[in-house]
Design a protein around this motif. Structure first.
Motif, short mmCIF file in Angstrom:
data_model
loop_
_atom_site.label_atom_id
_atom_site.label_comp_id
_atom_site.label_asym_id
_atom_site.label_seq_id
_atom_site.Cartn_x
_atom_site.Cartn_y
_atom_site.Cartn_z
N TRP A 208 0.83 -1.20 0.00
CA TRP A 208 0.00 0.00 0.00
C TRP A 208 0.87 1.26 0.00
O TRP A 208 0.62 2.20 -0.77
N LEU A 209 1.87 1.29 0.85
CA LEU A 209 2.73 2.47 0.94
C LEU A 209 3.53 2.67 -0.34
O LEU A 209 3.64 3.80 -0.84
N ASP A 210 4.10 1.60 -0.88
CA ASP A 210 4.89 1.73 -2.11
C ASP A 210 4.02 2.20 -3.27
O ASP A 210 4.48 2.97 -4.13
N ARG A 211 2.78 1.75 -3.30
CA ARG A 211 1.90 2.11 -4.41
C ARG A 211 1.34 3.52 -4.27
O ARG A 211 1.24 4.26 -5.25
N PRO A 214 5.19 6.68 -3.01
CA PRO A 214 6.46 6.11 -3.48
C PRO A 214 7.68 6.58 -2.70
O PRO A 214 8.67 5.86 -2.62
N ARG A 215 7.66 7.78 -2.09
CA ARG A 215 8.84 8.32 -1.42
C ARG A 215 8.78 8.18 0.10
O ARG A 215 9.46 8.91 0.82
N TRP A 216 8.00 7.25 0.59
CA TRP A 216 7.81 7.13 2.03
C TRP A 216 8.99 6.45 2.72
O TRP A 216 9.20 6.65 3.91
N ARG A 217 9.77 5.66 2.00
CA ARG A 217 10.83 4.87 2.63
C ARG A 217 11.94 5.78 3.17
O ARG A 217 12.06 6.93 2.76
N PRO A 218 12.77 5.26 4.08
CA PRO A 218 13.91 6.05 4.58
C PRO A 218 14.80 6.51 3.44
O PRO A 218 14.87 5.88 2.38
#
Length: 233
Positions: A208-211, A214-218
């Motif tokens: 869900w977050l990646d879709r 897209p820029r949520w990761r560290p």
């Protein structure tokens, strides 16, 4: 002249089930000795092993009486009760502490029955046919109310994050203002990043977050992903 007739592989199965050679011979109009010889010669090859041990008459399992109690009768009745409740209320049954009515047939009783099914499933003591029955009536029965509530709250926070990104064009940041919505969202994003680094973020939430974001990761993870995508021919 003695009739032999044509032998059949079914003779082996009949003999293994306890049918005597005399009966098989009479049904097929052949000599009993011919039946015995055929079963002896061909039996092991057809069944893939030696003949099963014959049970004495008093050791053979007796057929179940017609009035034998059905162990699933009450369980099926509860499943039908759950189905009717879902159709009528369009929600799961809940077991509230304030419920005064806790007898069989009440919402409290039905909710606890569902909890019992989940407990049996976790302990691997729920028969497969009961699992399938629950899957048919309530596909999400394996999840308890708290898990469903947590998942709903998580998705609501994701919607709030998407709304913030749309309105401000940036990620939320930590602020010193107490009760600030932006600070709350920033803490939530950091919690997702921490869970991802620890390997405890559920795969569905990761998708869900990646879709959606897209820029949520560290930052380091984003740089590594960007580098790997650039190096791909």
């Amino acid at each position: 002249m003695e009739r032999k007739g044509r032998a059949h592989p079914e003779w082996v199965m009949m003999s293994d089930r306890g049918v005597s050679a005399a009966v098989i011979a009479r049904l097929n109009d052949v000599n009993p000795e011919y039946v015995r010889e055929y079963v002896r010669r061909r039996g092991e090859a057809l069944r893939g092993g030696p003949a099963p041990t014959r049970l004495a008459l008093h050791d053979r399992p007796r057929p179940r009486p017609s009035n034998w109690p059905d162990p699933d009768r009450r369980w099926r009745a509860r499943l039908e009760e759950l189905d009717r409740f879902l159709q009528e209320h369009q929600r799961r049954p809940h077991a509230r502490r304030s419920d005064d009515s806790r007898q069989t047939g009440s919402e409290w009783s039905l909710a606890h029955w569902l909890i019992t099914q989940r407990s049996h499933h976790r302990a691997e003591r729920l028969p497969l046919h009961r699992e399938r029955g629950l899957d048919r009536v309530l596909p999400s029965w394996r999840l308890d109310d708290r898990s469903i509530e947590n998942e709903s709250n998580w998705r609501l926070r994701l919607v709030e994050l998407l709304r913030f990104l749309h309105d401000h064009g940036r990620f939320p940041q930590h602020t010193d203002m107490p009760g600030d919505q932006e600070k709350s969202l920033a803490v939530w994003v950091y919690a997702q990043q921490s869970a991802y680094r620890a390997g405890t973020l559920e795969p569905e939430r990761l998708q869900w977050l990646d879709r959606q974001v897209p820029r949520w990761r560290p930052v380091r993870e984003q740089e590594e992903r960007q580098g790997s995508s650039n190096s791909t021919p």
